[in-house]
Design an enzyme around this catalytic site. Structure first.
Site, PDB file in Angstrom:
ATOM      1  N   GLU A  10      -3.374  42.457  37.536  1.00  0.00           N
ATOM      2  CA  GLU A  10      -3.606  41.047  37.239  1.00  0.00           C
ATOM      3  C   GLU A  10      -3.890  40.807  35.748  1.00  0.00           C
ATOM      4  O   GLU A  10      -4.867  40.154  35.376  1.00  0.00           O
ATOM      5  CB  GLU A  10      -4.736  40.486  38.102  1.00  0.00           C
ATOM      6  CG  GLU A  10      -4.435  40.581  39.598  1.00  0.00           C
ATOM      7  CD  GLU A  10      -5.488  39.896  40.473  1.00  0.00           C
ATOM      8  OE1 GLU A  10      -6.435  39.300  39.926  1.00  0.00           O
ATOM      9  OE2 GLU A  10      -5.338  39.953  41.708  1.00  0.00           O
ATOM     10  N   GLU A  15      -0.031  42.393  46.484  1.00  0.00           N
ATOM     11  CA  GLU A  15      -0.962  41.690  47.364  1.00  0.00           C
ATOM     12  C   GLU A  15      -0.231  40.492  47.957  1.00  0.00           C
ATOM     13  O   GLU A  15       0.375  39.709  47.224  1.00  0.00           O
ATOM     14  CB  GLU A  15      -2.209  41.205  46.618  1.00  0.00           C
ATOM     15  CG  GLU A  15      -3.104  42.305  46.088  1.00  0.00           C
ATOM     16  CD  GLU A  15      -4.395  41.756  45.491  1.00  0.00           C
ATOM     17  OE1 GLU A  15      -5.025  40.880  46.127  1.00  0.00           O
ATOM     18  OE2 GLU A  15      -4.753  42.189  44.388  1.00  0.00           O
TER      19      GLU A  15
END
Length: 1136
Positions: free
Chosen positions: A194, A321
């Site tokens: 991220e 994810e």
């Protein structure tokens, strides 16, 4: 029979391929629907078996932190789910207190895993990493000692050394991994997670921002460092403790790892890394929100267009994810994600919203399935197949019908997984779904096919889901131009379905209904009759909110305080025992709800504690409680659940039939060969020898993943066809249980009584070619539970820090248990009040706990004879270390068993939400008859577990079940009738008034019940009593038959001629011959042997084997598509 909400209602009848309406076998004509929902229009899923889309990829079964420790989850759970890829933390990483890559790698790869991703930044303890700021050069890391030295990777602050700090971190974690891993070539290294969000390089999708330009530079540097360390181990410059060297050309590297699809940033990375020769091997981004269900394909297509534009060889993709809390454990939601990812052949990992080790909420308790697990199991069964084109009426949309379909030409099996059928209510109750299949190749399937449809209902994240039931069956259906329609009513949008098509089999599959003791009914808690304060609450359907769990029916019942009641007025379909299941959640502690049937108390539901550490979970993280209601009679009953001071909120109730109440087996489930997972050469056979659809073991193995509501003994009945003397091995959870030897030629059964674990049990059949398995049936055999050896922990010999702890609020037996085994954490009560157990382990800023190591606790038991056991530990674990923005930092604890100084078993024991709540976890152990000592002897940092603190769970009791009870019980192969005066050709004579004593011998010797029933074909000529004594009544000829009680199809007989006193006895055999005659199953004599002795190729096996499709095939010209008439899952809504 499917689930019925409140009562059984005949429903829509399925349409055959020819579009003619056909009736379910034994069911009357359909009647009008009881509610408007049941008149819902049919939704169609189109499956084109004439258009393959590639090899099955299997990447949708990925997890982020799905594994917590070695043994958490268990092997049966992990192998059953067939998790292809999981992301874990680096060796000694500090982001989470468990889930270390080195602790889980061996178990993962031994149970079907293919690729481990390591989030290298998870070395940092804080989230966002390093306080959310890109590190500079402020530290000096110790790199000049062995990677396994305790000083390696430690650092000095305020000590710049002209090297980027994260570059040193990368060297540390790469060395720790490569110095110890046994699987370097199967590990993928992801340097950034991220980076577009809170981790160092946030710029939205602005690829021109200075901070993103820094990312491109840092990417190249990180790539170089990873490859440098990789090459040091590959060349032998550095060595691995296991002697394992990397063999691949280079380390596999994944990135960029953005939190959403970033088109500009991703293209810029491709351009930059291509120029620098640092291209990622795996492209990574997240697809978390429900909007991804409609937008993902456009993201995928855009990415592939970048590769084509830039001349880049297509990269693998990992959606690192995906999904929201509302998707986890919900089959009808998960299948929508799977359909997207499988169709584009990418890996995809469920998001890590809660704690490590439970497959991201896709399993229940310590070893049980929930609805999500069964979907993963079905998906994993597709390995080795080819996928085919699936078209939904709702492409690229949120919360709608989707599916995955595949063809297995080797096993001649087509499978469709589907679910999610929805409507304007956002509940999707009772929607008929037609799976419209075309392109079914006659060269694969023949002229007619069989179809089975299984149903997998939602039971919450920690609620136990039993083996999915067969709710629709089609037998011997003629294919018309390769086309077949199968219509099944979907209970709701939350359920998932598995449809299997095979050539017509000699194994009949029955509907799971009241006739075979497998009916199931369900009702939403809010649709029951509420009183005394209980309240129904309407919930959002959760669209657009990643932070909410799913609420079945968009509602639940709360304010369930002392004396509040909910009553289910249910129409029970048959006499028998039933299991009531409540899907519910208390606020972090266990307790009870009282249960009444027709106003009479029948016991308590023991409600387990559930996750309540944060607002998103409290009262929402649903588990299940069960109680068996014995002796229910057919007809209407009022089942009432009454609140205590537990204050639990409830979602739904289910009523499972346990048995028919007529002495039939309890909790009996049959797993046909077509539902088994075949490997290493085992294959479904279709050779026309009466064994069509059987699994030919062929030197390989057939696995069954069988559910058990509780630990204890089960009869495992194997129906098979083999030559006399052939043998195969039954193993249970990796432990050999029995070698089964065929006692005759042809069709037969053998029964092995085996100790099961609570939850999922992996049964493996392995044997040579020619052993053909029709089915495996399991049924509870609780009468053997008395063979187990049980110890209350507080009665054991305790030493060191072990102590008896009394807690009247716990669900420990006797309200006492033993704490302090192994080392002991130093704890304090610092958790937030009102959110479950407040106990927290004292830890420093790096989440390193304070551990008392100088008083290791142990408990010792004696009196366990030498042998192999299923050791069931009833345990609790409330260990919680550190804090995180949204992940409960819970850990698994280790328990080991020693006999003398030798460790003979070890296991990992999951978090149970509070020390007051106990779960069951089984460990296989082989003893030599000595004293057994339990504790935890791991040294801190030994890496025998993800968190090797040497701390054991609390223990309530330990029960040792011998792996098997008794010998293999085989089926009857024949009955031989003999007696003085019986000739070799099976004849005898006597006069009126005389008696003749006959004997019946049942073979083989391993038959458990050798009793027979004697009958006379004409009692006016001769009678026979229960002991085989024949008495002549009048002149004539009569057949005296002995029929096996265990198998009424097996019998033997003699022909007896009765003469008047003045008559001469007929000749026919020497009275001293004492000949024997083995009768055929139909009672014929004449010197012929029974079918069991006729050989596997006699052609008669199908006729006499009870598990063939003959009964169904005999319905002349009628293809039975069981899709209604009370056989499907119905939801009767009581509110609009």
């Amino acid at each position: 029979m499917g689930i019925s909400r409140n009562r059984l209602v005949p429903g829509l009848v399925g349409l055959a391929a020819s579009a003619a309406i056909v009736l379910p076998l034994g069911i009357g004509m359909p009647v009008s629907s009881a509610t408007a929902e049941e008149n819902a229009p049919v939704q169609t899923l189109n499956v084109d078996y004439g258009t393959t889309t590639g090899d099955f990829y299997g990447g949708s079964s990925g997890m982020l932190y799905g594994l917590g420790d070695e043994g958490s989850p268990t092997d049966a759970i992990l192998d059953g789910a067939r998790v292809q890829v999981t992301s874990q933390k680096p060796a000694d990483g500090l982001q989470h207190p468990s889930a270390d890559v080195l602790a889980v790698e061996n178990q993962f790869f031994n149970n079907g895993g293919e690729e481990l991703v390591v989030n290298l930044q998870d070395w940092y303890p804080d989230w966002s990493y390093n306080g959310g700021k890109r590190p500079g050069d402020t530290r000096s890391y110790k790199l000049d000692v062995d990677p396994n030295d305790a000083q390696y990777g430690t650092y000095t602050d305020n000590a710049p050394n002209d090297r980027w700090d994260f570059d040193e971190v990368l060297e540390v974690v790469m060395n720790k991994i490569l110095a110890n891993t046994s699987h370097p070539d199967n590990i993928v290294f992801m340097p950034f997670n991220e980076p577009d969000g809170g981790n160092w390089y946030a710029s939205g999708d602005n690829a021109s921002a200075d901070i993103y330009k820094q990312f491109l530079t840092d990417w190249n540097d990180a790539y170089a460092t990873i490859q440098k360390v990789w090459n040091q181990y590959k060349s032998g410059e550095k060595t691995n403790v296991n002697g394992v060297k990397p063999t691949a050309d280079h380390a596999l590297i994944a990135g960029p790892g953005d939190s959403v699809w970033r088109a500009n940033r991703t293209k810029a990375l491709l351009e930059s890394s291509k120029a620098a020769n640092t291209l990622p091997d795996v492209i990574v981004w997240h697809e978390l929100g429900n909007g991804s269900l409609k937008n993902y394909r456009s993201h995928y297509n855009q990415y592939r267009s970048f590769e084509q534009e830039l001349g880049i060889t297509p990269r693998a993709i990992n959606i690192s994810e995906f999904g929201e809390l509302r998707d986890m454990s919900v089959p009808g939601q998960l299948i929508q994600w799977m359909s997207m990812f499988e169709s584009t052949k990418v890996q995809a990992q469920t998001a890590y919203w809660n704690y490590a080790g439970n497959l991201n909420d896709n399993m229940a308790r310590a070893n049980s399935a929930n609805g999500g697990w069964w979907l993963y199991k079905w998906y994993g069964d597709l390995r080795g197949t080819q996928t085919v084109k699936v078209t939904s009426e709702h492409p690229d949309s949120v919360d709608n019908l989707q599916g995955v379909a595949a063809i297995d030409t080797k096993n001649r099996k087509a499978t469709v997984l589907y679910g999610g059928a929805n409507d304007a209510t956002k509940i999707g109750a009772n929607i008929p779904v037609t799976v419209h299949m075309t392109g079914l190749d006659q060269s694969v399937f023949g002229e007619s096919v069989d179809v089975q449809v299984r149903e997998n209902a939602y039971t919450g994240p920690d609620g136990v889901a039993a083996t999915p039931r067969v709710v629709n069956v089609l037998s011997d259906q003629k294919l018309v131009n390769g086309t077949l329609d199968v219509t099944t009513t979907s209970i709701d949008r939350y359920a998932g379905y598995q449809l299997v098509v095979t050539p017509h089999q000699d194994v009949a599959t029955s509907l799971d209904n009241a006739e075979n003791g497998r009916s199931l009914q369900a009702i939403e808690a809010e649709d029951t009759t509420l009183s005394d304060g209980a309240k129904a609450y309407t919930k959002s359907d959760n669209t657009g909110s990643w932070g909410n769990f799913m609420f079945s029916g968009n509602g639940d019942v709360g304010n369930f305080k002392n004396g509040a009641k909910m009553t289910w007025n249910v129409d029970v379909p048959a006499d028998g025992a039933y299991r009531l299941q409540l899907i519910t959640a208390p606020a972090g502690f266990p307790g009870v709800n009282h249960v009444y049937v027709d106003g009479k108390s029948v016991g308590d539901l023991n409600v387990p504690a559930e996750l309540a550490l944060k607002e998103a979970a409290k009262w929402k993280y649903r588990g299940s409680a069960e109680i068996v209601l014995d002796g229910l009679t057919k007809g209407k009953h009022a089942i009432t659940v009454e609140a205590t001071d537990l204050d639990n909120e409830s979602d739904k109730l289910l009523l499972y039939q346990v048995s028919r109440g007529d002495g039939t087996p309890v909790d009996q489930v049959t797993y046909p060969a077509s539902d088994m997972r075949l490997d290493s050469g085992a294959v479904l056979a279709y050779d026309g020898n009466g064994t069509n659809g059987f699994a030919n073991l062929n030197g390989g193995r057939a696995d069954v993943f069988a559910h058990a509501w509780e630990a204890g003994y089960q009869n495992v009945t194997i129906a098979y066809n083999a030559a006399k003397g052939a043998h195969f091995v039954l193993s249970v959870n990796g432990q050999s249980a029995a070698t089964v030897t065929a006692q005759s030629d042809g069709a037969q059964t053998s029964i092995v009584r085996v100790a099961f674990s609570e939850g999922i049990n992996q049964l493996t059949l392995s044997g040579a070619a020619g052993v053909r398995v029709a089915s495996v049936t399991t049924a509870r055999a609780s009468e053997s539970d008395s063979k187990a050896i049980r110890f209350e922990a507080e009665d054991a010999q305790l030493s060191g820090g072990a102590k008896v702890q009394k807690d009247d609020a716990s669900d420990a037996s006797g309200k006492s248990f033993v704490a302090g085994l192994g080392n002991q954490f130093v704890t304090n009560e610092s958790g937030k009040a009102g959110y479950g157990d407040q106990t927290r382990v004292e830890a420093d800023a790096n989440h390193v706990p304070t551990v008392a190591q100088n008083n290791k606790g142990t408990m010792t038991v004696t009196g366990v004879p030498a042998g192999a056991y299923n050791m069931v530990v009833r345990f609790s674990n409330d260990a919680f270390i550190g804090s995180h923005s949204y992940n409960p930092q819970v850990v698994d604890l280790g328990l080991q068993v020693r006999e003398g100084d030798q460790e003979i078993a070890r296991g990992s024991f999951r978090y149970t939400y509070t020390e007051k709540h106990f779960m069951n976890r089984s460990v296989t152990v082989t003893t030599h008859g000595g004293a057994l000592t339990l504790g935890n002897w791991d040294e801190v940092g030994s890496r025998k577990a993800a968190v090797s603190w040497g701390v054991a769970p609390n223990v309530d009791s330990i029960t040792f079940y011998p792996i098997t009870d008794g010998n293999v019980i085989d089926s009857v192969s024949g009955v031989t009738v003999s007696g003085e005066g019986v000739s070799a050709d099976g004849k005898a004579s006597l006069k009126v008034g005389e008696t003749l004593s006959l004997n019946a011998s049942v073979t083989p010797d391993s038959v458990a019940d050798k009793t027979v029933q004697w009958t006379s074909s004409d009692e006016q000529v001769a009678t026979v009593d229960e002991h085989g004594v024949v008495k002549g009544v009048k002149a004539g000829t009569v057949t005296i038959t002995a029929t096996s009680v265990a198998d009424s199809s097996r019998s033997g007989s003699v022909e007896v001629t009765v003469a008047e006193d003045s008559e001469q006895k007929p000749s026919g055999g020497d009275g001293d011959n004492n000949g024997e005659q083995t009768g055929k199953p139909d009672g014929n004599t004449g010197g012929q042997t029974s079918d069991s002795d006729a050989g596997a190729d006699s052609g008669n096996n199908q006729k006499h084997m009870p598990l063939t499709g003959a009964a169904v095939a005999a319905v002349a010209g009628v293809a039975v598509l069981l899709a209604g008439a009370g056989l499907l899952l119905k939801r009767l809504r009581s509110r609009s």
